[in-house]
Design an enzyme around this catalytic site. Structure first.
Site, PDB file in Angstrom:
ATOM      1  CB  SER A   1      32.497 -31.914  24.569  1.00 10.75           C
ATOM      2  OG  SER A   1      33.775 -32.325  24.998  1.00 10.75           O
TER       3      SER A   1
ATOM      4  N   GLY B   1      34.552 -37.646  35.986  1.00 14.32           N
ATOM      5  CA  GLY B   1      35.399 -38.518  36.786  1.00 14.32           C
ATOM      6  C   GLY B   1      36.423 -39.301  35.984  1.00 14.32           C
TER       7      GLY B   1
ATOM      8  N   PRO C   1       0.795  -1.222   0.000  1.00 10.30           N
ATOM      9  CG  PRO C   1      -0.225  -1.204   2.081  1.00 10.30           C
ATOM     10  CD  PRO C   1       0.541  -2.063   1.158  1.00 10.30           C
ATOM     11  N   GLY C   2       1.816   1.370   0.842  1.00 14.52           N
ATOM     12  CA  GLY C   2       2.533   2.654   0.940  1.00 14.52           C
ATOM     13  C   GLY C   2       3.988   2.512   0.591  1.00 14.52           C
ATOM     14  CG  HIS C   3       7.647   5.602   0.113  1.00 12.80           C
ATOM     15  ND1 HIS C   3       7.961   5.456  -1.215  1.00 12.80           N
ATOM     16  CD2 HIS C   3       8.698   6.161   0.726  1.00 12.80           C
ATOM     17  CE1 HIS C   3       9.168   5.930  -1.380  1.00 12.80           C
ATOM     18  NE2 HIS C   3       9.635   6.357  -0.232  1.00 12.80           N
TER      19      HIS C   3
ATOM     20  CE  LYS D   1      35.522 -33.895  31.458  1.00 12.81           C
ATOM     21  NZ  LYS D   1      34.955 -34.944  32.308  1.00 12.81           N
TER      22      LYS D   1
HETATM   23  N1  LIG Z   1      23.609 -33.826  34.378  1.00  8.98           N
HETATM   24  C1  LIG Z   1      24.935 -33.668  34.379  1.00  8.98           C
HETATM   25  N2  LIG Z   1      25.692 -34.302  33.468  1.00  8.98           N
HETATM   26  C2  LIG Z   1      27.018 -34.120  33.469  1.00  8.98           C
HETATM   27  N3  LIG Z   1      27.685 -33.313  34.322  1.00  8.98           N
HETATM   28  C3  LIG Z   1      26.964 -32.632  35.248  1.00  8.98           C
HETATM   29  C4  LIG Z   1      25.562 -32.784  35.304  1.00  8.98           C
HETATM   30  N4  LIG Z   1      25.102 -32.000  36.300  1.00  8.98           N
HETATM   31  C5  LIG Z   1      26.151 -31.377  36.838  1.00  8.98           C
HETATM   32  N5  LIG Z   1      27.298 -31.770  36.225  1.00  8.98           N
HETATM   33  C6  LIG Z   1      28.634 -31.209  36.541  1.00  8.98           C
HETATM   34  O1  LIG Z   1      28.993 -30.418  35.412  1.00  8.98           O
HETATM   35  C7  LIG Z   1      30.258 -30.817  34.913  1.00  8.98           C
HETATM   36  C8  LIG Z   1      30.175 -31.029  33.400  1.00  8.98           C
HETATM   37  O2  LIG Z   1      30.080 -29.825  32.755  1.00  8.98           O
HETATM   38  P1  LIG Z   1      30.611 -29.685  31.288  1.00  8.98           P
HETATM   39  O3  LIG Z   1      30.481 -28.241  30.986  1.00  8.98           O
HETATM   40  O4  LIG Z   1      31.939 -30.293  31.137  1.00  8.98           O
HETATM   41  O5  LIG Z   1      29.560 -30.568  30.480  1.00  8.98           O
HETATM   42  S1  LIG Z   1      29.224 -30.522  28.928  1.00  8.98           S
HETATM   43  O6  LIG Z   1      30.481 -30.549  28.181  1.00  8.98           O
HETATM   44  O7  LIG Z   1      28.483 -29.299  28.679  1.00  8.98           O
HETATM   45  O8  LIG Z   1      28.424 -31.713  28.683  1.00  8.98           O
HETATM   46  C9  LIG Z   1      30.619 -32.110  35.530  1.00  8.98           C
HETATM   47  O9  LIG Z   1      32.001 -31.969  35.827  1.00  8.98           O
HETATM   48  P2  LIG Z   1      33.105 -33.105  35.537  1.00  8.98           P
HETATM   49  O10 LIG Z   1      32.824 -34.124  36.575  1.00  8.98           O
HETATM   50  O11 LIG Z   1      34.408 -32.407  35.756  1.00  8.98           O
HETATM   51  O12 LIG Z   1      32.969 -33.621  34.146  1.00  8.98           O
HETATM   52  C10 LIG Z   1      29.742 -32.201  36.770  1.00  8.98           C
HETATM   53  O13 LIG Z   1      30.456 -31.738  37.879  1.00  8.98           O
HETATM   54  N1  LIG Z   2      45.172 -42.120  35.391  1.00 13.19           N
HETATM   55  C1  LIG Z   2      44.391 -41.157  35.935  1.00 13.19           C
HETATM   56  N2  LIG Z   2      44.264 -39.969  35.319  1.00 13.19           N
HETATM   57  C2  LIG Z   2      43.485 -39.011  35.843  1.00 13.19           C
HETATM   58  N3  LIG Z   2      42.790 -39.144  36.981  1.00 13.19           N
HETATM   59  C3  LIG Z   2      42.868 -40.314  37.638  1.00 13.19           C
HETATM   60  C4  LIG Z   2      43.667 -41.368  37.119  1.00 13.19           C
HETATM   61  N4  LIG Z   2      43.559 -42.394  37.967  1.00 13.19           N
HETATM   62  C5  LIG Z   2      42.746 -42.002  38.954  1.00 13.19           C
HETATM   63  N5  LIG Z   2      42.308 -40.740  38.760  1.00 13.19           N
HETATM   64  C6  LIG Z   2      41.402 -40.014  39.647  1.00 13.19           C
HETATM   65  O1  LIG Z   2      40.133 -39.829  38.979  1.00 13.19           O
HETATM   66  C7  LIG Z   2      39.525 -38.637  39.410  1.00 13.19           C
HETATM   67  C8  LIG Z   2      39.178 -37.846  38.178  1.00 13.19           C
HETATM   68  O2  LIG Z   2      38.464 -36.676  38.519  1.00 13.19           O
HETATM   69  P1  LIG Z   2      38.475 -35.393  37.653  1.00 13.19           P
HETATM   70  O3  LIG Z   2      39.820 -35.108  37.148  1.00 13.19           O
HETATM   71  O4  LIG Z   2      37.758 -34.353  38.433  1.00 13.19           O
HETATM   72  O5  LIG Z   2      37.610 -35.910  36.423  1.00 13.19           O
HETATM   73  P2  LIG Z   2      36.715 -35.093  35.425  1.00 13.19           P
HETATM   74  O6  LIG Z   2      37.269 -33.711  35.359  1.00 13.19           O
HETATM   75  O7  LIG Z   2      36.847 -35.828  34.139  1.00 13.19           O
HETATM   76  O8  LIG Z   2      35.345 -35.145  35.980  1.00 13.19           O
HETATM   77  C9  LIG Z   2      40.504 -37.936  40.319  1.00 13.19           C
HETATM   78  O9  LIG Z   2      40.154 -38.167  41.637  1.00 13.19           O
HETATM   79  C10 LIG Z   2      41.846 -38.596  40.008  1.00 13.19           C
HETATM   80  O10 LIG Z   2      42.732 -38.593  41.084  1.00 13.19           O
END
Ligand SMILES: Nc1ncnc2c1ncn2[C@@H]1O[C@H](COP(=O)(O)OS(=O)(=O)O)[C@@H](OP(=O)(O)O)[C@H]1O
Ligand SMILES: Nc1ncnc2c1ncn2[C@@H]1O[C@H](COP(=O)(O)OP(=O)(O)O)[C@@H](O)[C@H]1O
Length: 632
Positions: free
Chosen positions: A529, A458, A101-103, A461
């Site tokens: 991840s 666990g 309708p318009g500009h 990392k």
């Molecule tokens: N539902 C669920 N699933 C996985 N992890 C959980 C969750 N809730 C809380 N957390 C805590 O968050 C940490 C993982 O975060 P990330 O940023 O590495 O996760 S992701 O890459 O986005 O999937 C993870 O840390 P890490 O144990 O060091 O891996 C946990 O402490």
């Molecule tokens: N070979 C290994 N390399 C790394 N962590 C180990 C190993 N063996 C035993 N662990 C233990 O596993 C746990 C890993 O925890 P964390 O490093 O916080 O894991 P994420 O960051 O993947 O959640 C720690 O308590 C660490 O001492």
């Protein structure tokens, strides 16, 4: 079906010529549209009866323009159509007439993807000639590069079908069009109300030897649908049906197929096309082309928003924060540098600031001159800067995604075509930054890069990441750790643990890691991840210096370690979507390095990771070849 035929968008795209009608409001547009529909036989007899009844009710002679009112109310409300569109057929082909309708509406519709026109029909009143509004419309057509223009000089009945008047108006409008780079295809004298020169040539204007209006339109060529160009599907909306999420929009260019991996710009998110849900429903469609309105379901069903552009990774649009635009300014208030406006490109809206006015084009002489401001109805070249990355195409490359409008509040204040990026936002610092990657590498003795640790909670990392940081630091390397746990308290504090939120978490971490790598550091990222596409996304964001390290440990081991007691909580149902328990973990298929922390002692694991990192990023090949100690 009689009356207005609701074409499937695919059919419409393949066969129709899209014609925008431009002209002054009072120059008889509605009557002309009504006539075109009737005289081409598009309209069923029941419509004519309805218009007759409506005219009678209002105590008026038969009034064609009522037809438009009637059609308006039952207009096709397809998911992507937001312009007034009517369709008609000739034996040669189908037409979509786009009315505005318009500009400002005209400009808005012209630049919005939905209205992308092949040609224009410029309507002028024989008594009044080329008014200001026709000139502006002509200018906008010139700006948008629509060169197929048919001019109709209407209301010839009111000037006694006078040839001299026709000639005078023809000369006037042709001269103006020529000045903006358009040669009118033909100038047809009309009396739309009486149907003179609409389909057949009028006996009342024997002096006119050219084609009727419909013959003239039939002589135009439809621009081929840009199916063989890069894919651009601006996301118009995301609908939720049941538990499915449907990403809807109109394909501006290119072709898409079920199974392809889409990349959304500028977010960089990726996902596979799971299904094409067409509208109206078409069974098992696996391919869709430019011009079609489609709904897609994605795998995984990532979170995308209106404004993102779906593309294929190999031909994604450039992104930049600074772009140069050709502008047609509409607002009463002149445009000045520093103005903050919204730039709408397809379905995206960006806040931009006008940085500079390069020059203004004189409307009458078409000469350029420098200027402090852009006045109403002037054309100019300007540079704008966005707050975030803008995905765009150069208008010369892909018109559909290369044009837009500037908005101030709710008002459209200008139409733009994109000339180019001023500075590529991926290489932001060519002038300001005097220290480049090579200089950093020489100074640091190593290049920048990203060591990306993925694995279950666990798995180790964080333990490995902090240990590696310490080792590298002891060697004099520039390094830092980005740990998921810590990032989630700031950068990602709005995110949860759905697959989309994790992807966004990964993307943000990857963007930050990339910045560190560009600054010459080794960014050690410890993020679960969990899915492959999450890590692919990270790799895409980072580019060359990305290394994927699989920190491997069986679920049973991680659960036994349970350093934070999270597995126990997850098993008790106190944490939802916990990786490995109630959410997936996809092990990398071809990591750059895998470290089995279940079998390898911590020190050995750190040694392995350290030597891998040093081999990956120490010095340049040249320095190593020259025997320079990479660890200095
Ligand atoms: N539902 C669920 N699933 C996985 N992890 C959980 C969750 N809730 C809380 N957390 C805590 O968050 C940490 C993982 O975060 P990330 O940023 O590495 O996760 S992701 O890459 O986005 O999937 C993870 O840390 P890490 O144990 O060091 O891996 C946990 O402490
Ligand atoms: N070979 C290994 N390399 C790394 N962590 C180990 C190993 N063996 C035993 N662990 C233990 O596993 C746990 C890993 O925890 P964390 O490093 O916080 O894991 P994420 O960051 O993947 O959640 C720690 O308590 C660490 O001492």
């Amino acid at each position: 079906m009689e009356g207005i035929v609701a074409l499937h968008p695919a059919l419409a795209a393949a066969r129709t010529l899209r014609v925008v009608i431009a002209g002054h409001v009072d120059h008889g547009k509605s009557t002309l549209i009504g006539r075109l529909l009737h005289d081409t036989g598009t309209l069923g007899p029941e419509r004519v009866t309805a218009v007759e009844a409506m005219s009678k009710k209002r105590g008026m002679p038969f009034e064609w323009s009522f037809l438009i009112d009637a059609l308006q109310s039952e207009r096709d409300q397809g998911i992507t159509i937001d312009t007034a569109e009517v369709q008609f057929r000739t034996p040669r082909r189908r037409y979509v007439l786009i009315d505005a309708p318009g500009h400002a509406e005209f400009l808005k519709n012209m630049v919005s993807g939905a209205a992308g026109a092949d040609a224009a029909l410029l309507l002028v009143d024989a008594r009044e000639g080329t008014l200001e509004q026709s000139r502006r419309h002509a200018l906008i057509l010139g700006l948008l590069g629509i060169t197929q223009v048919v001019v109709a000089i209407n209301k010839m009945d009111l000037v006694e079908y006078d040839q001299a008047r026709y000639q005078a108006v023809t000369d006037e409008i042709s001269a103006y069009l020529n000045s903006v780079g358009i040669t009118p295809w033909v100038v047809v004298p009309l009396a739309a109300r009486h149907g003179e020169n609409i389909v057949t040539r009028s006996a009342l204007m024997p002096w006119y030897e050219g084609p009727s209006l419909v013959e003239a339109l039939d002589g135009l060529e439809a621009a081929p649908a840009p199916t063989d160009r890069p894919l651009r599907l601006p996301v118009q909306d995301v609908y939720k049906f049941d538990d499915r999420r449907i990403v809807a929009g109109r394909i501006e260019s290119g072709t898409l197929k079920v199974g392809q991996t889409l990349r959304f710009a500028p977010s960089g998110k990726v996902a596979r096309i799971a299904t094409i849900e067409n509208w109206p429903a078409a069974a098992d469609q696996t391919i869709a082309k430019a011009g079609e309105a489609v709904g897609l379901t994605l795998d995984p069903p990532i979170f995308v928003e209106r404004g993102q552009i779906a593309t294929l990774a190999e031909a994604a649009p450039p992104t930049a924060t600074r772009i140069k635009l050709r502008l047609f300014w509409l607002a009463r208030e002149p445009l000045r540098p520093g103005a903050r406006l919204t730039l709408r490109l397809a379905t995206a809206e960006h806040t931009v600031t006008v940085e500079r006015i390069d020059h203004v084009v004189e409307v009458h002489t078409l000469e350029t001159r420098t200027a402090e401001l852009v006045r109403r109805n002037e054309t100019a070249e300007i540079e704008v800067v966005g707050r975030t990355a803008i995905a765009f195409d150069r208008h010369a490359d892909l018109p559909g995604t290369g044009r837009g409008v500037l908005i101030d509040g709710y008002d459209v204040v200008g139409g733009v075509t994109i000339l180019d990026a001023t500075v590529d936002s991926r290489l932001l610092f060519p002038t300001e930054r005097r220290v480049d990657a090579q200089a950093r590498r020489l100074a640091n003795g190593h290049s920048g890069g990203v060591v990306w640790l993925t694995g279950l909670s666990g798995s180790g990392k964080s333990t490995l990441a902090t240990a590696l940081e310490l080792r590298l630091f002891a060697r004099g390397w520039q390094t830092t750790v980005l740990d998921g746990d810590s990032l989630r308290t700031g950068l990602g504090r709005d995110l949860g643990f759905s697959t989309e939120d994790r992807a966004e978490n990964v993307r943000r971490a990857a963007e930050v890691a990339r910045l560190f790598a560009e600054a010459g550091l080794i960014a050690i990222v410890a993020l679960i991840s969990p899915e492959r596409w999450h890590r692919a996304l990270a790799g895409d964001v980072v580019g060359d210096g990305f290394r994927e390290i699989f920190v491997k440990a069986d679920l049973a081991i991680c659960e036994q370690r349970d350093p934070k007691g999270l597995y126990a909580k997850a098993r008790r149902g106190e944490i939802q979507s916990f990786t490995g328990v109630s959410a997936p973990y996809e092990a990398p298929e071809t990591p750059d390095l895998a470290i089995d922390t279940g079998t390898m002692p911590i020190d050995a694991a750190i040694d392995l990771l350290e030597s891998f990192t040093i081999t990956s990023f120490a010095g340049s090949a040249k320095r190593v070849a020259e025997g320079v100690d990479p660890s200095i």
